[in-house]
Design an enzyme around this catalytic site. Structure first.
Site, PDB file in Angstrom:
ATOM      1  N   PRO A  10       0.799  -1.224   0.000  1.00 26.51           N
ATOM      2  CA  PRO A  10       0.000   0.000   0.000  1.00 26.51           C
ATOM      3  C   PRO A  10       0.834   1.278   0.000  1.00 26.51           C
ATOM      4  O   PRO A  10       1.889   1.342   0.647  1.00 26.51           O
ATOM      5  CB  PRO A  10      -0.809  -0.107   1.302  1.00 26.51           C
ATOM      6  N   ASN A  11       0.346   2.251  -0.726  1.00 30.11           N
ATOM      7  CA  ASN A  11       0.897   3.615  -0.802  1.00 30.11           C
ATOM      8  C   ASN A  11       2.177   3.722  -1.625  1.00 30.11           C
ATOM      9  O   ASN A  11       2.687   4.822  -1.830  1.00 30.11           O
ATOM     10  CB  ASN A  11       1.124   4.218   0.605  1.00 30.11           C
ATOM     11  N   ARG A  18       5.613  10.942  -2.310  1.00 31.81           N
ATOM     12  CA  ARG A  18       5.305  10.586  -0.927  1.00 31.81           C
ATOM     13  C   ARG A  18       6.571  10.708  -0.068  1.00 31.81           C
ATOM     14  O   ARG A  18       7.543   9.975  -0.304  1.00 31.81           O
ATOM     15  CB  ARG A  18       4.816   9.135  -0.906  1.00 31.81           C
ATOM     16  N   TYR A  23      11.718   8.471   1.228  1.00 33.67           N
ATOM     17  CA  TYR A  23      11.669   7.461   0.162  1.00 33.67           C
ATOM     18  C   TYR A  23      12.321   7.898  -1.148  1.00 33.67           C
ATOM     19  O   TYR A  23      12.412   7.099  -2.081  1.00 33.67           O
ATOM     20  CB  TYR A  23      10.207   7.067  -0.103  1.00 33.67           C
ATOM     21  N   ASN A  74       7.664  -5.879  -1.171  1.00 35.62           N
ATOM     22  CA  ASN A  74       7.712  -4.770  -0.226  1.00 35.62           C
ATOM     23  C   ASN A  74       6.314  -4.669   0.375  1.00 35.62           C
ATOM     24  O   ASN A  74       5.402  -4.125  -0.252  1.00 35.62           O
ATOM     25  CB  ASN A  74       8.098  -3.454  -0.910  1.00 35.62           C
ATOM     26  N   ALA A  77       3.240  -0.881   4.787  1.00 37.99           N
ATOM     27  CA  ALA A  77       2.695  -0.841   6.159  1.00 37.99           C
ATOM     28  C   ALA A  77       2.189  -2.203   6.634  1.00 37.99           C
ATOM     29  O   ALA A  77       2.153  -2.466   7.845  1.00 37.99           O
ATOM     30  CB  ALA A  77       1.578   0.196   6.228  1.00 37.99           C
ATOM     31  N   HIS A  80       4.030  -4.475   9.280  1.00 34.97           N
ATOM     32  CA  HIS A  80       3.946  -4.327  10.730  1.00 34.97           C
ATOM     33  C   HIS A  80       2.591  -4.738  11.295  1.00 34.97           C
ATOM     34  O   HIS A  80       2.381  -4.679  12.505  1.00 34.97           O
ATOM     35  CB  HIS A  80       4.234  -2.859  11.098  1.00 34.97           C
ATOM     36  N   ASP A  87       0.582 -15.301   6.749  1.00 37.54           N
ATOM     37  CA  ASP A  87       0.045 -16.649   6.537  1.00 37.54           C
ATOM     38  C   ASP A  87       0.001 -17.002   5.052  1.00 37.54           C
ATOM     39  O   ASP A  87       0.239 -18.151   4.677  1.00 37.54           O
ATOM     40  CB  ASP A  87      -1.363 -16.757   7.134  1.00 37.54           C
ATOM     41  N   GLU A  98      11.787 -10.154   1.579  1.00 32.79           N
ATOM     42  CA  GLU A  98      11.140  -8.901   2.009  1.00 32.79           C
ATOM     43  C   GLU A  98      12.048  -7.715   1.676  1.00 32.79           C
ATOM     44  O   GLU A  98      13.257  -7.774   1.898  1.00 32.79           O
ATOM     45  CB  GLU A  98      10.891  -8.964   3.518  1.00 32.79           C
ATOM     46  N   HIS A 100      12.530  -3.325   1.804  1.00 33.34           N
ATOM     47  CA  HIS A 100      12.134  -1.971   2.211  1.00 33.34           C
ATOM     48  C   HIS A 100      13.094  -0.962   1.620  1.00 33.34           C
ATOM     49  O   HIS A 100      14.314  -1.186   1.625  1.00 33.34           O
ATOM     50  CB  HIS A 100      12.109  -1.832   3.736  1.00 33.34           C
ATOM     51  N   LEU A 101      12.540   0.138   1.137  1.00 29.14           N
ATOM     52  CA  LEU A 101      13.373   1.239   0.639  1.00 29.14           C
ATOM     53  C   LEU A 101      14.155   1.859   1.786  1.00 29.14           C
ATOM     54  O   LEU A 101      15.362   2.092   1.691  1.00 29.14           O
ATOM     55  CB  LEU A 101      12.479   2.301  -0.015  1.00 29.14           C
ATOM     56  N   SER A 102      13.442   2.148   2.887  1.00 28.48           N
ATOM     57  CA  SER A 102      14.076   2.767   4.052  1.00 28.48           C
ATOM     58  C   SER A 102      14.595   1.672   4.979  1.00 28.48           C
ATOM     59  O   SER A 102      14.181   0.506   4.875  1.00 28.48           O
ATOM     60  CB  SER A 102      13.056   3.646   4.789  1.00 28.48           C
ATOM     61  N   ARG A 107      14.029   3.778  12.060  1.00 24.32           N
ATOM     62  CA  ARG A 107      12.870   4.686  12.049  1.00 24.32           C
ATOM     63  C   ARG A 107      12.058   4.538  13.352  1.00 24.32           C
ATOM     64  O   ARG A 107      12.581   4.073  14.353  1.00 24.32           O
ATOM     65  CB  ARG A 107      12.039   4.420  10.783  1.00 24.32           C
ATOM     66  N   ARG A 111       7.880   0.617  13.419  1.00 29.79           N
ATOM     67  CA  ARG A 111       8.363  -0.050  12.198  1.00 29.79           C
ATOM     68  C   ARG A 111       9.443  -1.095  12.482  1.00 29.79           C
ATOM     69  O   ARG A 111       9.960  -1.732  11.577  1.00 29.79           O
ATOM     70  CB  ARG A 111       8.917   0.981  11.211  1.00 29.79           C
TER      71      ARG A 111
HETATM   72  C1  DQA Z   1       8.435   0.708   3.646  1.00 31.06           C
HETATM   73  C2  DQA Z   1       8.589   0.888   5.167  1.00 31.06           C
HETATM   74  C3  DQA Z   1       7.246   0.733   5.852  1.00 31.06           C
HETATM   75  O1  DQA Z   1       7.403   0.918   7.282  1.00 31.06           O
HETATM   76  C4  DQA Z   1       6.266   1.782   5.360  1.00 31.06           C
HETATM   77  O2  DQA Z   1       4.989   1.577   5.931  1.00 31.06           O
HETATM   78  C5  DQA Z   1       6.169   1.817   3.867  1.00 31.06           C
HETATM   79  C6  DQA Z   1       7.397   1.661   3.069  1.00 31.06           C
HETATM   80  C7  DQA Z   1       9.761   0.961   2.893  1.00 31.06           C
HETATM   81  O3  DQA Z   1       9.854   0.548   1.740  1.00 31.06           O
HETATM   82  O4  DQA Z   1      10.686   1.593   3.441  1.00 31.06           O
HETATM   83  O5  DQA Z   1       5.116   2.083   3.297  1.00 31.06           O
HETATM   84  O6  DQA Z   1       8.046  -0.631   3.390  1.00 31.06           O
END
Ligand code: DQA
Length: 147
Positions: A10-11, A18, A23, A74, A77, A80, A87, A98, A100-102, A107, A111
């Site tokens: 999401p997002n 964003r 990011y 990725n 959110a 978490h 599952d 898995e 993550h960009l950050s 953080r 997270r």
């Molecule tokens: C994220 C880190 C997550 O905590 C956050 O909710 C995101 C992006 C990342 O790619 O750094 O939406 O997955």
């Protein structure tokens, strides 16, 4: 040729505008272009999907065995929060990495916990768009050793 499903949660469709201080300015379309270029270099087939709807992603994961050999995800959110996503990944039986960009561990405390990492073969966090490329390469190396 190994087939990899790349999932953006999401997002992530808002990347580029964003929270650019967190990011960066790279858009999702640009990230996907980089992933496709890396896939050509590695000799694997990739499909990239993004959804803000958890059920859409759960269905894609459930349908993945037989079509794909592994997953790069990725979870954004959902990392978490989502026992359902955890599952689904565990249940589909495919190796997943898995992404993550950050660096989620540098953080806010909310997270620092990933519900997804324990059902993945590994995690790449903190390298910006390169996190996806490192994850794809790691997954390909894992698959080639398993053959
Ligand atoms: C994220 C880190 C997550 O905590 C956050 O909710 C995101 C992006 C990342 O790619 O750094 O939406 O997955």
């Amino acid at each position: 040729m190994p087939r990899i499903l790349v999932i953006h949660g999401p997002n992530l469709n808002m990347l580029g505008r964003r929270e650019p201080e967190v990011y960066g300015r790279t858009t999702l379309a640009e990230i996907d272009e980089g992933i496709r270029a890396k896939a050509r270099e590695l000799g694997v087939a990739v499909e990239c999907v993004q959804s803000n709807h958890e059920g859409v992603i759960l269905d894609r994961i459930a349908e993945a065995p037989g079509t794909y050999d592994g997953i790069v995800i990725n979870p954004a959110a959902w990392t978490h929060t989502s026992v359902a996503l955890r599952d689904a990944i565990k249940g589909c039986g495919l190796p997943a990495v898995e992404v993550h960009l950050s660096n989620i561990y540098a953080r806010e405390p909310l997270r620092h916990t990933s519900l997804i990492a324990p059902v993945c073969i590994g995690q790449v966090s903190g390298f910006g768009p390169d996190s996806y490329l490192l994850a794809l390469e790691g997954l390909c190396r894992y698959l080639s050793k398993r053959e």
